[in-house]
Design an enzyme around this catalytic site. Structure first.
Site, PDB file in Angstrom:
ATOM      1  CG  ASP A 265      39.912  37.838  34.167  1.00  0.00           C
ATOM      2  OD1 ASP A 265      40.212  37.990  32.980  1.00  0.00           O
ATOM      3  OD2 ASP A 265      40.284  36.835  34.843  1.00  0.00           O
TER       4      ASP A 265
HETATM    5  C1  GLC Z   1      42.627  34.957  33.938  1.00  0.00           C
HETATM    6  C2  GLC Z   1      42.138  35.141  32.568  1.00  0.00           C
HETATM    7  C3  GLC Z   1      40.768  34.560  32.354  1.00  0.00           C
HETATM    8  C4  GLC Z   1      40.639  33.242  33.102  1.00  0.00           C
HETATM    9  C5  GLC Z   1      40.779  33.542  34.577  1.00  0.00           C
HETATM   10  C6  GLC Z   1      40.642  32.291  35.445  1.00  0.00           C
HETATM   11  O1  GLC Z   1      43.605  35.806  34.338  1.00  0.00           O
HETATM   12  O2  GLC Z   1      42.133  36.479  32.102  1.00  0.00           O
HETATM   13  O3  GLC Z   1      40.568  34.413  30.945  1.00  0.00           O
HETATM   14  O4  GLC Z   1      39.381  32.648  32.825  1.00  0.00           O
HETATM   15  O5  GLC Z   1      42.041  34.134  34.869  1.00  0.00           O
HETATM   16  O6  GLC Z   1      41.739  31.445  35.243  1.00  0.00           O
END
Ligand code: GLC
Length: 722
Positions: A265
């Site tokens: 993430d």
């Molecule tokens: C985030 C989220 C995740 C998302 C990623 C990309 O902080 O936790 O669910 O896909 O960033 O945007």
């Protein structure tokens, strides 16, 4: 490309080019305007060469822009390796569907597959190759803002929706069907169980509980073929997911056989340092690559340290090659080496995105997701026979903030408000409040106007709820009631007119105890998406007969949290001795939720006949057949979601007092009845034992059927034979 060609490509790559494939950066770095790039570039300290080497791009949508970036940066790459466009298409790309917690309330997995199919088509023609969906984190705590992205508290339902969404996104031929996208199941793992319901907080539970309740959804998505997995921000039993070798290597890769790409993430690799399990970014890089994280999203631990780690022998080069090969294979599975632009097509984008067909599907699906929680005196559906008889007020009445927190490309200006939807249905019967009405603190003028309208209206529709940024990421709430000002408005209106219908637009189960006391009817609409106003108006006027049912319990008070239907028995169950002191209970509130899992009303009335089973025993060769006749005793055709629950009376570990083991969404014409049949096999009653074996035990089980997890038939005792 054949695998051997990928091997050859890998062998030609420099270490910098290999590590580049493991970096994902956002679209800012590819902007055509210098000042848009300089900030992000200096923040991450990236050079033009490093940007050109990056393996994937986060959060760019639009055919023209994706085509430009792909064309320009493939040319800049020494080996012309295409990049991979990934983005958050969580419940729709531009045509936005209900938030997943709403979508799940339809209990219609085909609708989820259709939502994913439409999302894939709109994303693909707009240049995306992969979506960071489905999110399958099991949830039990409505304080956590991201429950809106989940499908709820039941592992079986989560698994069914996960499979359906992967099917809808990827289809059957991802390489050649360029209007599909790869799925990315997230957030691995157990992100939905943070202590205190506070986002990003610690997750700690027994491995038995993790495997029994929290992992089934991810596994189902992977078994359905999800191409990628995203690691979660949280720790899992003392180690953040992105550095958790046991979770990623032992369980995900070895035990489950997942060999696709694993992406962290956002900055989660670098956060191994702030979590206190890595001394510095270099150690974070070592931890993550050895745990099996392939792509580092938006931090540069790999970029800055993997080369030294490999050259100094502290990280085996083979581990890096393995990660790079998984990224190349993902690109190859998407056909990017032969067709680096895939479905990105400006013409198709204009005709497909937000098409009437997609809007119609969004409206139909949103209508299925509405949950009728209360309908006192049959006040709904609204009868528009009296002019100006329906007053509409409240902060959500004319709001277009109905898409939810993860609607990225969705646009509020393209969203239909409840006022627009209702006026389209009954232009002469509906009067809409004109005063602007704040969500947190409706002004005295707004409340006075609502009260004044209520004095003369036959029915008052109060549109209440949360703004979309009150749920979603980093939006946990310790108090899950409606904002107090909204309750004040409800009380004031109720004081002059008992016929109050509350329509809720919200991203989590709320404490509706006060609303339940004041309102005659309560309609849970979630964040319904682009067609919100039309879909909810369809329900309010009876054009759609509501059939939605909750997939997450609504507590009476936040003090009950976590409260969920499939809780385990205790040594002193309250239910057994409700008058006793020394039993598991609260002094000040009941144990059960206000609205339970599986609950939802209809304009029809359904009557369940006796439940019958095919025998007193079942085994592998003789599944148990469970039949129930359901009559629609009203004069309105309707859809009923019948549910089968099972209790394993004695296990090697404590067992839930009931578990959903089947559901059937059936249409029943007015005045007629249908027989619903369930089948139960020994596989259905497997669970994770203390030794982590996932098996079923011979012994006694109770079988129950009903419209929700509270209103169930008397248990029928059966025996699973060994
Ligand atoms: C985030 C989220 C995740 C998302 C990623 C990309 O902080 O936790 O669910 O896909 O960033 O945007």
């Amino acid at each position: 490309m054949q695998h051997v060609q990928l091997e050859r490509l890998l062998s030609e790559m420099t270490m910098d080019e290999k590590i580049g494939q493991l970096l994902q950066i956002s679209g800012d770095f590819y902007s055509t305007t210098a000042q848009e790039r300089t900030g992000p570039m200096s923040q991450l300290g990236l050079t033009e060469r490093e940007i050109a080497n990056a393996g994937s791009v986060l959060g760019v949508g639009g055919a023209a822009e994706c085509r430009r970036i792909q064309t320009e940066y493939m040319a800049r790459h020494r080996l012309h390796i295409p990049t991979l466009f990934m983005g958050d298409v969580i419940h729709g790309y531009r045509t936005i569907f209900p938030i997943p917690l709403g979508l799940a309330s339809s209990w219609d997995v085909d609708a989820a597959a259709q939502m994913a199919r439409i999302s894939a088509r709109e994303s693909a023609v707009s240049g995306l190759f992969l979506t960071f969906s489905p999110m399958v984190d099991l949830v039990r705590d409505p304080r956590w803002g991201r429950v809106m992205e989940s499908t709820g508290e039941d592992p079986r339902l989560n698994a069914e929706f996960a499979r359906a969404m992967v099917r809808g996104y990827q289809g059957g031929d991802l390489r050649n069907d360029v209007e599909r996208v790869a799925a990315c199941v997230k957030h691995f793992a157990a992100y939905g169980a943070p202590v205190g319901g506070r986002d990003y907080n610690t997750v700690d539970m027994s491995e038995r509980e993790l495997r029994d309740m929290y992992l089934p959804g991810y596994r189902a998505a992977i078994e359905a073929g999800a191409k990628t997995v995203m690691t979660s921000f949280n720790t899992v039993n003392g180690m953040p997911a992105s550095g958790n070798k046991h979770l990623l290597r032992d369980i995900l890769r070895k035990e489950w056989g997942f060999d696709g790409a694993l992406i962290s993430d956002y900055e989660a690799v670098r956060e191994l340092v702030t979590n206190g399990v890595a001394q510095d970014d270099e150690q974070a890089a070592k931890l993550a690559i050895e745990a099996g994280v392939d792509i580092e999203m938006m931090s540069v631990c790999y970029l800055r340290h993997l080369r030294d780690l490999v050259e100094s022998g502290r990280v085996d080069c083979a581990i890096v090659d393995e990660a790079v090969m998984r990224v190349l294979e993902l690109k190859n599975d998407l056909g990017l080496f032969e067709n680096p632009l895939r479905g990105a097509d400006e013409g198709r984008e204009r005709s497909v995105v937000l098409s009437d067909e997609h809007r119609a599907a969004a409206r139909d699906i949103a209508g299925e997701c509405v949950v009728l929680l209360k309908n006192g005196a049959g006040i709904l559906p609204l009868h528009a026979d009296v002019p100006a008889s329906i007053a509409l007020a409240g902060p959500c009445a004319t709001s277009h903030d109905l898409l939810g927190a993860w609607s990225w490309q969705g646009r509020q200006k393209e969203t239909v408000s409840l006022a627009e939807g209702l006026l389209a249905r009954h232009p002469h019967a509906v009067t809409v409040a004109r005063e602007s009405c704040d969500y947190d603190d409706p002004s005295p003028a707004a409340i006075a106007e609502a009260v004044d309208m209520a004095r003369s209206a036959s029915v008052v529709v109060l549109a209440l709820g949360e703004t979309s940024d009150m749920s979603g990421e980093a939006a946990s709430r310790s108090d899950i009631r409606l904002p107090h000002g909204q309750i004040d408005m409800l009380r004031a209106v109720r004081a002059v007119n008992p016929n109050v219908v509350v329509v809720l637009f919200n991203g989590r189960p709320l404490d509706l105890t006060e609303v339940d006391r004041e309102a005659r009817a309560i309609v849970e609409a979630w964040f319904p998406g682009t067609e919100a106003g039309r879909a909810v108006a369809d329900v309010l006027v009876g054009a759609t007969n509501p059939s939605g049912k909750l997939t997450m319990s609504f507590p009476r008070t936040v003090g009950q949290v976590p409260v969920y239907y499939n809780s385990c028995s205790t040594g002193r169950p309250y239910e057994a001795k409700p008058r006793e002191k020394y039993v598991s209970k609260y002094l000040d509130v009941a144990n059960d939720p206000l609205y339970p899992f599986g609950f939802g009303l209809s304009y029809s009335t359904f009557s369940y006949g006796p439940v019958t089973v095919s025998g007193a025993e079942f085994d592998d060769r003789h599944p148990l057949r469970v039949d129930v006749s359901i009559a629609n005793t009203s004069d309105v055709d309707g859809v009923e979601i019948a549910q089968l629950y099972v209790r394993d009376l004695v296990g090697d570990a404590v067992r839930p007092v009931k578990e959903l083991k089947g559901f059937s969404r059936v249409r029943i014409a007015a005045g007629s009845s249908v027989t619903v049949t369930f089948s139960l096999t020994p596989d259905d009653v497997r669970y994770v034992h203390p030794d982590l074996a996932f098996t079923s035990d011979p012994g006694e089980f109770d079988i129950m059927v009903g419209p929700d997890s509270r209103h169930l038939s008397s248990p029928i005792r059966v025996v699973l034979k060994s």
